[in-house]
Motif scaffolding. Sequence first.
Motif, PDB file in Angstrom:
ATOM      1  N   LEU A 138       0.859  -1.190   0.000  1.00 28.06           N
ATOM      2  CA  LEU A 138       0.000   0.000   0.000  1.00 28.06           C
ATOM      3  C   LEU A 138       0.889   1.232   0.000  1.00 28.06           C
ATOM      4  CD1 LEU A 138      -2.693  -1.008   2.649  1.00 28.06           C
ATOM      5  CD2 LEU A 138      -2.890  -1.070   0.155  1.00 28.06           C
ATOM      6  N   GLU A 139       0.843   1.989  -1.051  1.00 25.46           N
ATOM      7  CA  GLU A 139       1.681   3.185  -1.172  1.00 25.46           C
ATOM      8  C   GLU A 139       1.039   4.402  -0.507  1.00 25.46           C
ATOM      9  OE1 GLU A 139       4.747   3.196  -2.182  1.00 25.46           O
ATOM     10  OE2 GLU A 139       4.748   1.134  -2.930  1.00 25.46           O
ATOM     11  N   GLU A 142      -5.184   6.305  -0.772  1.00 23.74           N
ATOM     12  CA  GLU A 142      -6.088   6.061  -1.901  1.00 23.74           C
ATOM     13  C   GLU A 142      -6.097   4.572  -2.254  1.00 23.74           C
ATOM     14  OE1 GLU A 142      -3.833   8.693  -1.909  1.00 23.74           O
ATOM     15  OE2 GLU A 142      -5.430  10.117  -1.426  1.00 23.74           O
ATOM     16  N   GLN A 143      -4.906   3.957  -2.258  1.00 20.17           N
ATOM     17  CA  GLN A 143      -4.838   2.515  -2.508  1.00 20.17           C
ATOM     18  C   GLN A 143      -5.552   1.755  -1.400  1.00 20.17           C
ATOM     19  OE1 GLN A 143      -0.598   1.705  -2.984  1.00 20.17           O
ATOM     20  NE2 GLN A 143      -1.030   0.957  -5.048  1.00 20.17           N
ATOM     21  N   LYS A 146      -9.268   1.678  -1.964  1.00 21.55           N
ATOM     22  CA  LYS A 146      -9.688   0.806  -3.064  1.00 21.55           C
ATOM     23  C   LYS A 146      -9.477  -0.675  -2.752  1.00 21.55           C
ATOM     24  CE  LYS A 146      -8.556   4.276  -6.548  1.00 21.55           C
ATOM     25  NZ  LYS A 146      -7.642   4.628  -7.644  1.00 21.55           N
ATOM     26  N   LEU A 147      -8.829  -0.970  -1.674  1.00 22.97           N
ATOM     27  CA  LEU A 147      -8.474  -2.344  -1.326  1.00 22.97           C
ATOM     28  C   LEU A 147      -9.711  -3.199  -1.087  1.00 22.97           C
ATOM     29  CD1 LEU A 147      -5.904  -4.032  -0.734  1.00 22.97           C
ATOM     30  CD2 LEU A 147      -6.179  -3.381   1.649  1.00 22.97           C
TER      31      LEU A 147
END
Length: 172
Positions: A138-139, A142-143, A146-147
Amino acid sequence: MIATAAKKINIKTIVLSNDPEAPAKKFCDELIISDYNKVKNIEEFANKVDVVTFEFENIPFKVLEHISKLKPVFPKASINLIIQNRFTEKKFINNIGIKTANYALIKNKSDILDNKDLLPGLLKTCTLGYDGKGQFVLENKEQANKLEIDFDKEHILEKKVEIKKEISVVIT
C-alpha cells in the motif's frame, strides 16, 4: 534444513508433513505424510522419534502440544502460538528489546486509514501468509480505500523501510 545438518553428524531424521511434496522428502531418512488432525498418525510419528523440533510455523499448536505429552519438543509448543501470528510475533520480539519496523494491528479498512503514518507500507495477514501470499503493498491512503480484501482475518500493517539486505534470523 535441519535434516541436512543432522545428516552431517549422523542423526537420523523422520519428518511429518501434510504435504506429499514436502521439500524435506529429499533430505530426511523417512517422510510421514499425514493430515495434522489424524491423532493415530501423529502418535505413530512420535513413537518413532526421540525428540521433536519444527522449522515451519504453520503446524497447528494442538498437534505440537499433543506430541509434547509423548516426546520432548524444542522449542516448546507454546512458542508456535507466538510465531504463527505476525502481530504476536512482532509484539514478542519488541518486548524483548529487538526493534522491528513500525506496525499496527488491522481489523478493518478504517484501521488502515487511522494508521496512515505507516504508509507506504505492507499489509499482511496475521496468520497463514508467507512467501508473498496474503500480502499487499500500500503506497498511500487512496490505494487503501480501493483495497478489496476479506477482513474476517486480522492483518498487520508494517511501515515500509529501506533495506540493503534481508536475512532470516532464528531467535532462541
